[in-house]
Every structure is written in structure tokens, then in C-alpha cells.
Design an enzyme around this catalytic site. Structure first.
Site, PDB file in Angstrom:
ATOM      1  CG  PHE A 192       1.364   8.137   1.508  1.00 51.52           C
ATOM      2  CD1 PHE A 192       1.875   9.313   0.971  1.00 51.52           C
ATOM      3  CD2 PHE A 192       2.179   7.393   2.347  1.00 51.52           C
ATOM      4  CE1 PHE A 192       3.160   9.727   1.238  1.00 51.52           C
ATOM      5  CE2 PHE A 192       3.485   7.787   2.630  1.00 51.52           C
ATOM      6  CZ  PHE A 192       3.967   8.958   2.075  1.00 51.52           C
ATOM      7  CD  GLU A 239      -2.772   1.252   2.427  1.00 52.91           C
ATOM      8  OE1 GLU A 239      -3.542   0.275   2.464  1.00 52.91           O
ATOM      9  OE2 GLU A 239      -2.787   2.179   3.252  1.00 52.91           O
ATOM     10  N   PRO A 248     -11.436   2.854  16.123  1.00 54.62           N
ATOM     11  CG  PRO A 248      -9.532   3.942  15.304  1.00 54.62           C
ATOM     12  CD  PRO A 248     -10.658   3.040  14.877  1.00 54.62           C
ATOM     13  CD  GLN A 287      -5.716   1.091  10.782  1.00 59.71           C
ATOM     14  OE1 GLN A 287      -4.802   0.893   9.989  1.00 59.71           O
ATOM     15  NE2 GLN A 287      -6.471   2.163  10.742  1.00 59.71           N
TER      16      GLN A 287
END
Length: 350
Positions: free
Chosen positions: A25, A23, A171, A207
Site C-alpha cells: 500500500f 502487493e 461484500p 480478494q
């Protein structure tokens, strides 16, 4: 090719075959940068993805940057068509208009991208997701479940869809002053995850986590409530003290005492800390593979060597013994600092 089909083919062809993925960004383009400067940033990014994908990644994905939406779609398209690597584009919906959501989806499809990670995303700066300012507009997706339903309604089965899973619960389910979710909050999060899968998600990407028991319990609990799709663990090698602190705080990740103490002890020695990060990630991946899970998804933070070092140690890519050259550590440390400063903190929001 839809990623879910790659996972199924791998599972059916050889029980010992492992697939791994990376992955990245979307890079940040400085305000006021010239077209040539933006092109160089994009080309450098594509070159990095190409170098890493050449090691045999089954797929790569790129995070959604709302402020650079067009660039994200363009880069995803280049990854898919220029590099030939199956690409999954993240797409968030909170704070976006229906027009902008559809433009992103249509843009991905027109560029040959056939995989999307459907996410809620973060609310606009200064606005809480559950506040009255985050107003729901009829027909506009505002969460991962809505987005999955919307994509399936408009595009049927063209896209392979992934959704986020949270081994420690989202979260928002972890109360202030606590480092774990309540049992009720955890179960609510599981029920919501099942709704996303039932709506058409093909697989789950988790996550980050450092306490392995959370991940294995999460997989068992998903199976308990009827979630049968593949669950791909998200692995984030520790590469610097700064990013470790930022990520675990943002994602509300519980860190085992032994790991926390080791990181604190090595925080002033970036080379030693990076080496420990590789060692820890390798041990985590090895245990995951021993448990029969054959997929590994790495949060690279746009850094090459830490992830590749882990894969070398696992014997999944060819190369040296997995050590990280000092010059590469120093160089990539500077890139990592920029990435955190540019807001690359939330890996897979809601």
C-alpha cells in the site's frame, strides 16, 4: 512488460514453474511533513520493495491512495524504473474526476508503468456507493467495468489490465446478519466479473479468503460461465490479531471455525500467532499449487518476513526454515498497527 505476458510465458514454458508477486500500500505522508521527511518515507518504501523483489517476484503492485495520488504514481514509476520490477498500479475511480483519472493513467504511462489494476474503489467518507450523493457524471468511470472500458478506449492495448474477483462475492452481496452471499448475489457478481473481462481485462486477482472451498468453487464457476483468463489467488498471511479482525470484517471474509478458534487462542502471543499465520498460508499455497494453479499473489501489508517465510517453506526462495525472528515480528507489528490506523484495510475494492 505486461504481466499477462509473464503469466502466459510461465504457463507455456514449464508446467511446474511458479510465479509469485507482492502487493504494497502507498505509505501515508503525515500532514505538514517536510519535503525531506516525505522523501525519506518514499525512499524507505522503495528500499523495502527492492529487498523483497530481489527474491524473484514476477511483479509488484501498489495500492491507490486518492489523498496521495501523485505520490502513488511517482512510487509506481520508481518501482518500475529504479528497481526494474514490473509494476502494477491500482487505480480507483469512484469519487474522482475524469481529469484526475486521466492524469493518473497518463502519469503511469509516462513513467514506464504498463500495468493497471482497475477498481471502483470506496466512496467518499459518509457517502454510500449506491446513494444519490454518489452521482454519476456522463463519461466519468464509476466502477471497475467503466474504468476498463475507459482505459482501453484511450490507450488501446498499451496497458495490461487486471480486475478484482471475489470468491465469496463482493461484500455488498452479503446481507447483514449473514456470512455468505445469496446464490443470486453470487451469480450476479460472476456475471459482472465476466463483463469486466470481456471489456478487456487480462487477468483476475482475487480478494483474500481463508476457506479454500470458496476459491476453488469460484474458479470452477468462472470457467462455467466462460471466463477463461488467469485467476490469481490473493493470499494474506495472518500477522496479527488486529489486522486479521480488521481485514476479515471489512472484506466480509468467512473464516473456518478451526482457524477462528486458533487465532482466538493465540491472540495474546503475537509471535505464536505470526508463526501460525505462516504455517496456514503455506498450507493454503501448497494446496493451490497441487490443484495446478501456478500463480500466488501476496498481500504483504508492507511487511517483509511473513510472506518471505511462506515462500521459503514452499521452496520458492532460498533462505532459512521460514521462522520469523522475534525482533522482526515485534518491529513489523508496530508498522502493521500504523498501516491499519492509516486506513490500509480494503485490499482490492470492487
Amino acid at each position: 512488460m505486461q504481466i499477462i505476458n509473464k503469466i502466459k510465458e510461465s504457463t507455456n514454458s514449464d508446467e511446474n514453474h511458479v510465479i509469485f508477486s507482492f502487493e504494497y500500500f502507498t505509505p501515508k505522508y503525515p500532514r505538514g511533513s517536510t519535503p525531506d521527511a516525505r522523501k525519506k518515507i518514499s525512499d524507505d518504501f522503495i528500499a523495502k520493495v527492492a529487498r523483497m523483489a530481489a527474491h524473484g517476484a514476477s511483479f509488484c503492485d501498489i495500492t491507490w491512495r486518492p489523498t496521495s495520488a501523485d505520490a502513488t504514481v511517482d512510487l509506481a514509476g520508481r518501482m518500475q524504473t529504479e528497481l526494474g520490477v514490473d509494476t502494477m498500479m491500482h487505480l480507483t475511480c469512484l469519487g474522482m474526476t475524469l481529469e484526475s483519472i486521466n492524469k493518473a493513467i497518463d502519469g503511469a504511462r509516462s513513467r514506464g508503468v504498463s500495468n493497471i489494476l482497475a477498481l471502483r474503489g470506496d466512496p467518499p467518507v459518509g457517502v454510500l456507493a449506491d446513494s444519490t450523493e454518489a452521482v454519476e457524471v456522463k463519461g466519468v468511470p464509476v466502477c471497475g467495468l467503466d474504468l476498463v472500458e475507459h482505459i482501453r478506449l484511450r490507450h488501446a492495448d498499451f496497458f495490461g489490465l487486471a480486475v478484482a474477483g471475489y470468491p465469496e462475492a463482493h461484500p455488498s452481496k452479503i446481507l447483514e446478519g449473514s456470512d455468505v452471499a445469496t446464490k443470486e448475489g453470487y451469480e450476479e457478481d460472476l456475471v459482472y466479473l465476466k463483463k469486466k473481462v470481456d471489456a478487456g481485462a487480462d487477468f483476475i486477482v482475487t480478494q483474500l479468503f481463508y476457506d479454500m472451498s470458496f476459491f476453488f468453487d469460484f474458479v470452477d464457476d468462472c470457467r462455467r460461465i466462460g471466463i477463461q483468463c488467469p485467476i490469481v489467488p490473493g493470499i494474506l498471511p495472518i500477522v496479527s490479531y488486529r489486522s486479521f479482525q480488521t481485514m476479515t470484517k471489512t472484506c466480509r471474509t468467512k473464516v473456518p471455525t478451526e482457524i477462528r478458534e486458533t487465532v482466538e487462542r493465540l491472540k495474546s502471543d503475537e509471535v505464536a500467532l505470526a508463526a501460525y499465520g505462516v504455517e496456514l498460508a503455506t498450507e493454503m499455497c501448497a494446496e493451490i499449487l497441487r490443484r495446478g494453479i501456478r500463480e500466488l499473489h501476496f498481500y504483504t501489508m508492507n511487511r517483509e518476513e511473513p510472506t518471505l517465510a511462506v515462500l521459503r517453506r514452499l521452496g520458492l526462495v532460498k533462505g532459512d526454515n521460514g521462522t520469523i525472528p522475534r525482533l522482526l515480528v515485534v518491529k513489523e507489528e508496530q508498522e502493521e498497527k500504523k498501516s491499519v490506523a492509516n486506513g490500509a484495510t480494503n485490499l482490492i475494492p470492487a
